[in-house]
Every structure is written in C-alpha cells, then in structure tokens.
Design an enzyme around this catalytic site. Structure first.
Site, PDB file in Angstrom:
ATOM      1  N   ASP A   1       3.475   9.555  -0.848  1.00 31.39           N
ATOM      2  CA  ASP A   1       2.300   8.757  -0.472  1.00 31.39           C
ATOM      3  C   ASP A   1       2.107   7.656  -1.493  1.00 31.39           C
ATOM      4  O   ASP A   1       2.219   7.908  -2.702  1.00 31.39           O
ATOM      5  CB  ASP A   1       1.053   9.657  -0.467  1.00 31.39           C
ATOM      6  CG  ASP A   1       0.106   9.345   0.679  1.00 31.39           C
ATOM      7  OD1 ASP A   1       0.051   8.178   1.081  1.00 31.39           O
ATOM      8  OD2 ASP A   1      -0.568  10.265   1.165  1.00 31.39           O
TER       9      ASP A   1
ATOM     10  N   HIS B   1       0.815  -1.222   0.000  1.00 30.59           N
ATOM     11  CA  HIS B   1       0.000   0.000   0.000  1.00 30.59           C
ATOM     12  C   HIS B   1       0.848   1.272   0.000  1.00 30.59           C
ATOM     13  O   HIS B   1       0.336   2.357  -0.215  1.00 30.59           O
ATOM     14  CB  HIS B   1      -0.925   0.001   1.226  1.00 30.59           C
ATOM     15  CG  HIS B   1      -2.024  -1.018   1.124  1.00 30.59           C
ATOM     16  ND1 HIS B   1      -3.316  -0.682   0.838  1.00 30.59           N
ATOM     17  CD2 HIS B   1      -2.002  -2.361   1.226  1.00 30.59           C
ATOM     18  CE1 HIS B   1      -4.059  -1.778   0.785  1.00 30.59           C
ATOM     19  NE2 HIS B   1      -3.291  -2.808   1.027  1.00 30.59           N
TER      20      HIS B   1
HETATM   21  C1  GDG Z   1      -2.149   3.907   3.256  1.00 27.43           C
HETATM   22  C2  GDG Z   1      -1.133   4.587   2.317  1.00 27.43           C
HETATM   23  C3  GDG Z   1      -2.830   4.480   0.486  1.00 27.43           C
HETATM   24  C4  GDG Z   1      -8.645  10.285   7.643  1.00 27.43           C
HETATM   25  N1  GDG Z   1      -9.047  11.069   8.656  1.00 27.43           N
HETATM   26  C5  GDG Z   1     -10.277  10.654   9.000  1.00 27.43           C
HETATM   27  C6  GDG Z   1     -10.635   9.596   8.170  1.00 27.43           C
HETATM   28  N2  GDG Z   1      -9.613   9.388   7.349  1.00 27.43           N
HETATM   29  C7  GDG Z   1      -9.613   8.377   6.280  1.00 27.43           C
HETATM   30  C8  GDG Z   1      -9.659   9.017   4.915  1.00 27.43           C
HETATM   31  C9  GDG Z   1      -9.046   7.904   4.047  1.00 27.43           C
HETATM   32  C10 GDG Z   1      -8.092   7.204   5.007  1.00 27.43           C
HETATM   33  O1  GDG Z   1      -8.420   7.627   6.327  1.00 27.43           O
HETATM   34  C11 GDG Z   1      -6.656   7.609   4.754  1.00 27.43           C
HETATM   35  O2  GDG Z   1      -6.229   6.970   3.601  1.00 27.43           O
HETATM   36  P1  GDG Z   1      -4.978   7.506   2.783  1.00 27.43           P
HETATM   37  O3  GDG Z   1      -4.941   6.745   1.514  1.00 27.43           O
HETATM   38  O4  GDG Z   1      -5.132   8.964   2.535  1.00 27.43           O
HETATM   39  O5  GDG Z   1      -3.694   7.286   3.703  1.00 27.43           O
HETATM   40  P2  GDG Z   1      -3.058   6.165   4.705  1.00 27.43           P
HETATM   41  O6  GDG Z   1      -3.852   6.003   5.936  1.00 27.43           O
HETATM   42  O7  GDG Z   1      -1.654   6.605   4.909  1.00 27.43           O
HETATM   43  O8  GDG Z   1      -3.110   4.776   3.866  1.00 27.43           O
HETATM   44  C12 GDG Z   1      -1.860   5.383   1.256  1.00 27.43           C
HETATM   45  C13 GDG Z   1      -3.700   3.693   1.436  1.00 27.43           C
HETATM   46  O9  GDG Z   1      -2.931   3.001   2.425  1.00 27.43           O
HETATM   47  C14 GDG Z   1      -4.551   2.656   0.703  1.00 27.43           C
HETATM   48  O10 GDG Z   1      -3.749   1.807  -0.057  1.00 27.43           O
HETATM   49  O11 GDG Z   1      -3.648   5.289  -0.333  1.00 27.43           O
HETATM   50  O12 GDG Z   1      -0.932   5.968   0.353  1.00 27.43           O
HETATM   51  O13 GDG Z   1      -0.240   5.428   3.063  1.00 27.43           O
HETATM   52  O14 GDG Z   1     -10.035   6.994   3.642  1.00 27.43           O
HETATM   53  O15 GDG Z   1     -10.975   9.340   4.593  1.00 27.43           O
HETATM   54  N3  GDG Z   1     -11.820   8.969   8.228  1.00 27.43           N
HETATM   55  C15 GDG Z   1     -12.713   9.406   9.175  1.00 27.43           C
HETATM   56  N4  GDG Z   1     -12.409  10.419  10.054  1.00 27.43           N
HETATM   57  C16 GDG Z   1     -11.209  11.073   9.985  1.00 27.43           C
HETATM   58  O16 GDG Z   1     -10.966  11.977  10.784  1.00 27.43           O
HETATM   59  N5  GDG Z   1     -13.915   8.815   9.279  1.00 27.43           N
END
Ligand code: GDG
Length: 459
Positions: A366, A158
């Site tokens: 990322d 990921h």
């Molecule tokens: C890893 C990789 C890759 C965030 N704050 C809140 C909240 N979130 C949710 C977002 C999003 C998720 O968390 C974060 O996903 P990301 O993809 O932006 O980042 P990582 O957590 O670092 O994930 C990344 C991912 O895996 C999938 O393969 O894209 O690059 O680092 O869904 O919406 N959700 C809620 N409240 C919050 O305050 N409900």
C-alpha cells in the site's frame, strides 16, 4: 501567492450545501485551492460519444473553477481500465502477474493525457503552480511542456513505486520515467519509494543524483522527495468522539456487547490482503480457542472497479472465504466474521473505529493506507485500541506504535492479534500517544503545505 491548478483523474466537487468533502485529501486540496484561488480539473466520470470535441464543463465556486471533462468509451477502456488499472496499478503493487499490457491501452493512456493537456492549457495563467495527482496522469507534464507551458508543475504518486527489477518488466517503462522528468517536483509516499525510483535511474543509467534532492535526467533537472500523505487528524478525532452517539454506532455497540471488536476497512482490492487477513483471523481463533465467542471481526469492504475481472472475482472469493470461516468456527450464538460489501457513512465508520479494540490493517502492499491513520485518530485516549499493521503499508514507516506484521505470515499475524487483544491498557496508551502526537504534527494540511512550499521553492 500563485494560483493553484490541481489535476486528478476524478474531481471532488464541493457539496451544494457547503458541507466539507469526505476524505482528507479532498479537504486539504480544497483548502489549498481556497487559499490560493485556482482550478481543479479531471474526468467527470461520464462517458460521451462526443468527448473529443466537447468543451470542459466549468463550475465556478468562489475563487475556484472546477473543470470537468467527459471521456469516450474507448478512452475509459484504454486509459482508465486498460493501462492505469490493469498495468500501472498491479505493477506498482508488485503484481506483474496480474498486469495485462497491451500497446493499444498504452497508446490510449498517452492519448488521454494529451487530451487532458489540450483541455487544461487554456485555463493556465503564467504564474500558476500546477499539481498533478497519481498514476493516471504521469505523462501530463510532458504533454503540457510540449505545448509550451513553462509553469512549475509538481506530481504526487499516491501508490508505491516498485524496485527497478519490477519497473523494467513493463514494456513502456522508459516512456513513463521520461515523462516524470518533466515535473519540477516528484513526490512519493515514503523514502522506500524514493529509493526505488533513484535505484531505477541509476540502474538504467538515465539519471544522476546531483544532491539536495535534485536529479538530472533526460536533459532536465527536477527534485524528488518523500511526502507521506496524512489525514485531518484533529478533526477526525473530534468526529469519532461525536460519532459515539450515532444511532447506527450505538446499535453496533449493543450487538458486540461483551465481545472485542476487530475492524478491517478497505476498498475491495487485491493489494489490501483481505483474503490473507481472513485466514489469519481463522488461525487466531483456532490457536486461541479462549477467544471463541469473545471477538467479532467486522470487515467493511466497499466495492471498487467491479468492471475489472480480477475485482469481480475477488468479491466472490472474499464472500466465500468469510462464509466458509463462519461455517467452520461459528456457533449457534456467534457469527465470528461480519462482512459488509458496501460503503458506510464516514460518521459510522469513525464511530466503529473508536469502538474497535483492534484496527486490523494488513495490505500486501500500500502506498500509505489512510485507514491506519484514521483508526489511530479515532481512539479514546483513555482506552485506545491497538493497530495491527502490515509492514508493507507506507504508514508503517511512521506509525511506530503499531504491532507490525508480515501479512504473508498467517501464524505471525494471528499471534499479533492475540498480542493486541491481551495488551495492558498502559502499553496501549503509550503506543497510541506516540502515534497520535506524530499524526497531530503531521496532518494532511501540513503535507499539502510542505509539498507546495517545496514545489514553489526557488521559483
Ligand atoms: C490510495 C492508495 C493512499 C473505505 N471504506 C469506506 C470508506 N473508506 C475510506 C477510508 C479511507 C479511504 O477510503 C481509503 O484510503 P486508503 O489510503 O486506505 O486506500 P486507497 O483508496 O487505496 O488510496 C493509498 C491513498 O491513496 C492516499 O494517498 O493512502 O495507499 O492506495 O479514507 O476511510 N469511507 C466511507 N465508507 C466506507 O465504507 N465513508
């Protein structure tokens, strides 16, 4: 159709009331599991003195077995905090300066992977297809192979895979890459990650590209490819539309009335570039004083991994930075930055995305960044906002309608915010439409199906 066995560090257990899980990945994997039947194994999140001898806790929900294991405190410290989060995470995000490599932690990482394999093996049936997720579990296939498991096993990373020059700085790099050769399919987020991986095989002279996405290394032939992860686009769009009537979202709308909302949403992590983003916002205001009292920057940053010292330090730094900027540029009737250091509900989040004129997504590095995709999906088609996106997010390879920025260039990022806020509605619609059409065609279900199809190909 073969049964599917998913393994990830943590397991997303289904809600007791049957409501769908939060987050696209859990939804997609659960749908794939429901279709095929199978099991999902991972760490329960609990520590136990007895983990070595304790059996898996099994929960059966229809045709899916959820299998959870506890870990000992030593395991959590060495495998999870130690090697996974203090070596692999910083290394893969190009931050070798933050990596703290230790042999004890590395041994713990391989030990826990062996422990996972021992627990998992009895659950595996001869025709099962296994799908292992993320950097915590890279050696799992090698451990399973040693135990005689010959099933198809896929792996999806990921997070980014960095260039060879960085990978070789990690003392255990040969063991890690050798482990990858035991999979049948290794999936990366983008073509850049794949190229970096192939570059490493070439540079270390340990693998050959034998064409058609296949590689030979350590006496095994396996496939590797780019499989950009996505979101449940249509469902999230619908969710965001409905969220407009959420009481909290209505309150937020009233409180920014007359001002443009800029939104940033990230787990608190140094890879997300939050400090640089706050700087760029300050610069945007100081170089565009006409926007004073005309914008609100809302940064939502739930805590993560607070037990790792860098994260605790970052929490302080972000809070101080937001406070300093508010003190420097705020006025008696205007707080420029609103900083929320806890998680908000998915519905409120979707509503806030839709309310925001700018999605400010500027990670320093990322794997993909799903926030960027969620922001796009949440927009009102008539009056969509503009995505300002770091070129170092995997999603920048796909979201061509975004205004791309280099987050290390504070002036450039500030100018991009100005450009986004002054963009005509027609240009906003055109940019948004192209991204939305792409995301509707390439959603997380499609991601899951494509990976599993390729994994079972030629079986
Ligand atoms: C890893 C990789 C890759 C965030 N704050 C809140 C909240 N979130 C949710 C977002 C999003 C998720 O968390 C974060 O996903 P990301 O993809 O932006 O980042 P990582 O957590 O670092 O994930 C990344 C991912 O895996 C999938 O393969 O894209 O690059 O680092 O869904 O919406 N959700 C809620 N409240 C919050 O305050 N409900």
């Amino acid at each position: 159709m073969s049964r599917l066995v998913v393994v990830s560090n943590r397991v997303s257990l289904p809600a007791k009331d049957g409501s769908p899980p939060a987050g696209g990945l859990a939804v997609a994997l659960q749908a794939a599991l429901e279709e095929r039947g199978g099991a999902w194994m991972g760490w329960s999140g609990n520590t136990s003195a007895l983990a070595e001898s304790a059996a898996l806790t099994l929960q059966q929900r229809d045709n899916i077995t959820y299998a959870l294991t506890d870990l000992t405190e030593t395991d959590v410290e060495e495998y999870y905090h130690g090697f996974a989060n203090r070596v692999l995470w910083p290394l893969c995000h190009y931050r070798m300066d933050l990596a703290e490599y230790g042999r004890k932690e590395m041994a713990g990482y391989f030990r826990v992977n062996r422990f996972f394999a021992q627990r998992l093996a009895p659950l595996i049936q001869p025709d099962d297809v296994l799908w292992i997720h993320d950097y915590h579990l890279i050696p799992l296939a090698a451990e399973l192979r040693q135990m005689g498991i010959q099933n198809r096993i896929g792996f999806f990373l990921h997070i980014p895979w960095p260039p060879a020059d960085l990978v070789v700085m990690m003392p255990a790099h040969q063991d890690i890459v050798r482990s990858l050769s035991h999979y049948d399919l290794v999936g990366f987020q983008t073509d850049y990650d794949l190229q970096n991986f192939v570059g490493y095989l070439r540079r270390e002279e340990i693998g050959d590209d034998i064409g058609d996405g296949r590689f030979r290394s350590h006496g095994r032939v396996f496939r590797a490819g780019a499989y950009p992860i996505s979101i449940e686009t249509a469902t999230f769009a619908d969710f965001a539309k409905k969220a407009a009537s959420n009481a909290m979202v209505r309150k937020a709308r009233q409180s920014v009335e007359g001002r443009d909302l800029i939104i940033g949403v990230d787990r608190l992590d140094y890879s997300k570039g939050i400090i640089q983003r706050l700087d760029a916002f300050e610069r945007f205001i100081t170089t565009n004083p006409a926007y004073q009292n005309k914008v609100t920057f809302l940064q939502v940053t739930p805590k993560s991994r607070s037990e790792v010292p860098e994260y605790e330090q970052m929490q302080k730094m972000v809070a101080e930075q937001a406070g300093r900027i508010n003190g420097a540029i705020g006025t008696v009737d205007w707080v420029p930055i609103r900083y929320i250091n806890r998680s908000i509900s998915r519905s409120v989040l979707a509503g806030l995305y839709r309310l925001a004129a700018v999605g400010f997504v500027t990670p320093l590095r990322d794997g993909m960044n799903l926030v960027a995709k969620e922001y796009v999906a949440a927009q009102d088609p008539e009056r969509p906002g503009v995505l300002v996106l770091s070129r170092f997010a995997g999603s920048a390879r796909e979201l061509k309608g975004a205004v791309l920025v280099n987050p290390y260039d504070s002036e450039g990022t500030a100018n991009a915010v100005a450009k986004a806020l002054s963009m005509s509605v027609q240009e906003r619609r055109e940019r948004w439409r192209s991204m939305m059409d792409y995301l509707l065609d390439n959603d997380v279900m499609q991601w899951c199906d494509t990976f599993l199809q390729d994994l079972t190909m030629g079986q």
